[in-house]
Enzyme design. Structure first.
Site, PDB file in Angstrom:
ATOM      1  N   HIS A 226     -11.411  14.186 -15.060  1.00 14.18           N
ATOM      2  CA  HIS A 226     -11.273  13.588 -16.193  1.00 14.18           C
ATOM      3  C   HIS A 226     -10.542  14.539 -17.140  1.00 14.18           C
ATOM      4  O   HIS A 226      -9.203  14.936 -16.722  1.00 14.18           O
ATOM      5  CB  HIS A 226     -12.809  13.435 -16.826  1.00 14.18           C
ATOM      6  CG  HIS A 226     -13.018  12.809 -18.127  1.00 14.18           C
ATOM      7  ND1 HIS A 226     -11.554  11.928 -18.754  1.00 14.18           N
ATOM      8  CD2 HIS A 226     -13.761  12.337 -18.903  1.00 14.18           C
ATOM      9  CE1 HIS A 226     -12.297  11.410 -19.938  1.00 14.18           C
ATOM     10  NE2 HIS A 226     -13.548  11.625 -20.070  1.00 14.18           N
TER      11      HIS A 226
ATOM     12  N   ASP B 115      -2.284  13.867 -18.830  1.00 16.36           N
ATOM     13  CA  ASP B 115      -2.563  15.014 -18.645  1.00 16.36           C
ATOM     14  C   ASP B 115      -1.300  15.511 -17.971  1.00 16.36           C
ATOM     15  O   ASP B 115      -1.156  16.967 -18.060  1.00 16.36           O
ATOM     16  CB  ASP B 115      -3.881  15.464 -17.790  1.00 16.36           C
ATOM     17  CG  ASP B 115      -5.013  14.851 -18.519  1.00 16.36           C
ATOM     18  OD1 ASP B 115      -5.248  15.128 -19.611  1.00 16.36           O
ATOM     19  OD2 ASP B 115      -5.800  14.307 -17.828  1.00 16.36           O
TER      20      ASP B 115
ATOM     21  N   HIS C  33      -4.929   6.911 -12.010  1.00 12.83           N
ATOM     22  CA  HIS C  33      -5.878   6.352 -13.385  1.00 12.83           C
ATOM     23  C   HIS C  33      -6.967   5.506 -12.670  1.00 12.83           C
ATOM     24  O   HIS C  33      -6.573   4.337 -11.956  1.00 12.83           O
ATOM     25  CB  HIS C  33      -5.237   6.139 -14.532  1.00 12.83           C
ATOM     26  CG  HIS C  33      -6.006   5.978 -15.796  1.00 12.83           C
ATOM     27  ND1 HIS C  33      -6.786   5.015 -16.266  1.00 12.83           N
ATOM     28  CD2 HIS C  33      -6.185   7.171 -16.616  1.00 12.83           C
ATOM     29  CE1 HIS C  33      -7.279   5.305 -17.207  1.00 12.83           C
ATOM     30  NE2 HIS C  33      -7.047   6.698 -17.570  1.00 12.83           N
TER      31      HIS C  33
HETATM   32  N1  COA Z   1      -3.242  12.513  -6.008  1.00  8.88           N
HETATM   33  C1  COA Z   1      -3.499  12.139  -4.701  1.00  8.88           C
HETATM   34  N2  COA Z   1      -3.999  10.924  -4.314  1.00  8.88           N
HETATM   35  C2  COA Z   1      -4.415  10.113  -5.179  1.00  8.88           C
HETATM   36  C3  COA Z   1      -4.473  10.424  -6.474  1.00  8.88           C
HETATM   37  C4  COA Z   1      -3.840  11.872  -6.813  1.00  8.88           C
HETATM   38  N3  COA Z   1      -4.040  12.054  -8.258  1.00  8.88           N
HETATM   39  N4  COA Z   1      -5.044   9.597  -7.455  1.00  8.88           N
HETATM   40  C5  COA Z   1      -5.482   8.602  -6.559  1.00  8.88           C
HETATM   41  N5  COA Z   1      -5.138   9.001  -5.190  1.00  8.88           N
HETATM   42  C6  COA Z   1      -5.178   8.176  -4.245  1.00  8.88           C
HETATM   43  C7  COA Z   1      -6.744   8.120  -3.720  1.00  8.88           C
HETATM   44  O1  COA Z   1      -7.261   9.166  -2.957  1.00  8.88           O
HETATM   45  C8  COA Z   1      -6.881   6.725  -2.831  1.00  8.88           C
HETATM   46  O2  COA Z   1      -6.638   7.227  -1.507  1.00  8.88           O
HETATM   47  P1  COA Z   1      -7.404   6.272  -0.439  1.00  8.88           P
HETATM   48  O3  COA Z   1      -7.003   4.887  -0.599  1.00  8.88           O
HETATM   49  O4  COA Z   1      -6.378   6.852   0.904  1.00  8.88           O
HETATM   50  O5  COA Z   1      -8.737   6.821  -0.479  1.00  8.88           O
HETATM   51  C9  COA Z   1      -5.964   6.077  -3.577  1.00  8.88           C
HETATM   52  O6  COA Z   1      -5.036   6.835  -4.144  1.00  8.88           O
HETATM   53  C10 COA Z   1      -6.604   5.005  -4.695  1.00  8.88           C
HETATM   54  O7  COA Z   1      -7.063   5.741  -5.628  1.00  8.88           O
HETATM   55  P2  COA Z   1      -8.241   5.002  -6.631  1.00  8.88           P
HETATM   56  O8  COA Z   1      -9.171   4.484  -6.033  1.00  8.88           O
HETATM   57  O9  COA Z   1      -7.118   3.713  -7.209  1.00  8.88           O
HETATM   58  O10 COA Z   1      -8.372   5.943  -7.810  1.00  8.88           O
HETATM   59  P3  COA Z   1      -9.769   6.060  -8.542  1.00  8.88           P
HETATM   60  O11 COA Z   1      -9.660   5.137  -9.751  1.00  8.88           O
HETATM   61  O12 COA Z   1     -11.013   6.153  -7.905  1.00  8.88           O
HETATM   62  O13 COA Z   1      -9.519   7.521  -9.436  1.00  8.88           O
HETATM   63  C11 COA Z   1      -8.577   8.998 -10.415  1.00  8.88           C
HETATM   64  C12 COA Z   1      -8.750   7.737 -10.340  1.00  8.88           C
HETATM   65  C13 COA Z   1      -8.146   9.657 -12.005  1.00  8.88           C
HETATM   66  C14 COA Z   1     -10.180   9.812 -10.688  1.00  8.88           C
HETATM   67  C15 COA Z   1      -7.622   9.897  -9.560  1.00  8.88           C
HETATM   68  O14 COA Z   1      -6.734   9.125  -9.705  1.00  8.88           O
HETATM   69  C16 COA Z   1      -7.573  11.399  -9.639  1.00  8.88           C
HETATM   70  O15 COA Z   1      -8.524  11.848  -9.179  1.00  8.88           O
HETATM   71  N6  COA Z   1      -6.495  11.748 -10.355  1.00  8.88           N
HETATM   72  C17 COA Z   1      -6.347  13.201 -10.468  1.00  8.88           C
HETATM   73  C18 COA Z   1      -7.240  13.680 -11.487  1.00  8.88           C
HETATM   74  C19 COA Z   1      -6.708  13.437 -12.877  1.00  8.88           C
HETATM   75  O16 COA Z   1      -5.418  13.529 -13.209  1.00  8.88           O
HETATM   76  N7  COA Z   1      -7.573  12.922 -13.671  1.00  8.88           N
HETATM   77  C20 COA Z   1      -7.127  12.653 -15.014  1.00  8.88           C
HETATM   78  C21 COA Z   1      -7.320  11.257 -15.221  1.00  8.88           C
HETATM   79  S1  COA Z   1      -6.671  10.540 -16.784  1.00  8.88           S
END
Ligand code: COA
Length: 381
Positions: free
Chosen positions: A228, A318, A267
């Site tokens: 987050h 971010d 996201h």
């Molecule tokens: N880096 C690498 N891979 C990523 C990724 C990232 N930042 N964000 C998503 N993915 C991958 C996931 O690992 C998943 O892979 P899989 O299908 O092989 O398991 C796929 O993309 C789909 O992800 P999704 O389920 O749509 O993401 P989510 O909704 O569960 O998670 C976040 C959203 C924000 C938690 C996730 O994108 C993340 O951890 N981002 C990094 C942290 C961040 O920047 N947070 C600030 C958010 S505003």
């Protein structure tokens, strides 16, 4: 439908309640606060205007904002006991822990144990909005052994905060209108975002009819996590680790090969791109052009391109705000506390809304442990 089929991990896609505070439309990349597009607010308004809008539902008249600002400025000074409390906290702890403790402490000084009225919650919001920048600035300076700079009631919210952190030298961001604008835009973009994890946390706590300080203390805990708000810090740690734009593509490819998460990308709601990124990216690139930050811009562009080509995953807010805060001169571990200074406005608006039309938030769980068993059967064997 079986219990298992009903489980929505992470509440993904679940609509938990109504809100009139903000609206996110991922299909059109749109985010509005009380109906106004966030890009327009960032371009045309002060952060104080946006805080007023989130709390009151309408933008203020000049008289209303003048009155609100007088009230806010009078609340900026920290009480000496709070300063003593911050002083005993280790300088090695994360600054979010200091901020969480500060809010918790301020709650102990409120004679109304349980928040009862919209007026009272608004007063808490205004108090925190005034106190937290002073606490963050104090913490930044104490960690460097620098003397505390008292708040200045001649300055706006943003100018005063930058002044308390960086001082009044001619090259201080507090005296540079473009730096002030860039930081102000980041706060406006960070102020509110519907039912994100920290806001939802604040609503869960409020739904038990607990008080607003408890709700905001809990929200700070949720925001700290790198999935987050903590991501803005990790973006900069990553960029500092890569160090050279020529290595950025390999770094991203390697992280993806290892199935590592790359901070600042992806996201839960936006899958085609974050509506706030273009405004913040422009602010970051403008800062970089004035502050010899071309290296970070090159790295930013290469990382975004490599990520898009390999995965289609786009940057979130971010990603540009991390290097923007770095160029402004903030220490990396303070990036998430900066997010708190903004988001406390959104949290407060949601706490008011939750309290007005409350229903205890208490979802169900699907049990997947051992089947029922009996101690008596065990003993009789
Ligand atoms: N880096 C690498 N891979 C990523 C990724 C990232 N930042 N964000 C998503 N993915 C991958 C996931 O690992 C998943 O892979 P899989 O299908 O092989 O398991 C796929 O993309 C789909 O992800 P999704 O389920 O749509 O993401 P989510 O909704 O569960 O998670 C976040 C959203 C924000 C938690 C996730 O994108 C993340 O951890 N981002 C990094 C942290 C961040 O920047 N947070 C600030 C958010 S505003």
């Amino acid at each position: 439908m079986s219990q298992e089929n009903e489980v929505r991990k992470g509440l993904a896609g679940v609509v938990a309640d109504y809100t009139a505070v903000s609206k996110v439309v991922p299909e059109t990349n749109s985010l509005t606060y009380r109906g106004y597009p966030v890009q327009e607010l960032a371009k045309n308004c002060t952060f104080e205007d946006v805080a007023y809008l989130l709390w009151e539902g309408e933008l203020p008249t000049p008289e209303q904002i003048e009155q609100r600002n007088i009230e806010g400025k009078a609340l900026r000074e920290l009480d000496p006991d709070l300063i003593k409390l911050i002083d005993v906290l280790p300088t090695t702890c994360h600054p979010m822990d200091v901020l969480r403790t500060v809010v918790s402490y301020l709650g102990t000084k409120d004679p109304e144990f349980f928040t009862t009225s919209e007026e009272h919650i608004q007063r808490i919001g205004l108090h925190l909005l005034a106190q937290l920048p002073t606490a963050v600035a104090y913490d930044i300076r104490r960690r460097k052994g620098l003397p505390f700079i008292e708040p200045c009631d001649k300055r706006s919210f943003v100018e005063n905060f930058l002044y308390m952190v960086f001082g009044d030298e001619p090259d201080s961001p507090a005296n540079n209108p473009e730096d002030i604008k860039a930081f102000e835009q980041s706060l406006i973009l960070y102020a509110e975002h519907s039912f994100n994890a920290s806001t939802f946390t604040s609503r869960v706590v409020t739904s038990t009819r607990s008080d607003a300080y408890s709700a905001i203390t809990a929200a700070i805990g949720a925001l700290k996590g790198p999935l987050h708000g903590g991501a803005n810090e990790f973006v900069m740690h990553t960029m500092l680790e890569i160090d050279d734009p020529a290595k950025a593509a390999d770094w991203v490819n390697n992280a993806l090969d290892n199935k590592d998460l790359i901070m600042g990308f992806g996201h839960r709601v936006y899958k085609k791109g974050d509506s706030r990124v273009p405004t913040m990216e422009a602010a970051f690139k403008e800062l970089a052009s004035r502050k010899n930050g071309q290296k970070w811009v090159e790295m930013y562009d290469i990382m975004a391109k490599t990520m898009d080509e390999r995965t289609g995953i786009k940057p979130n807010l971010d990603f540009p705000s991390g290097p923007a805060y770095y160029l402004l001169g903030f220490d990396v571990e303070f990036f998430t506390p900066l997010f708190v200074l903004a988001r406390v406005t959104g949290w407060t608006a949601h706490i008011i809304e939750q309290y007005k039309n409350n229903s205890l938030i208490r979802p169900l769980s699907a049990y997947n442990g051992v089947p029922q068993r009996s101690i008596e059967e065990l003993v009789s064997k």
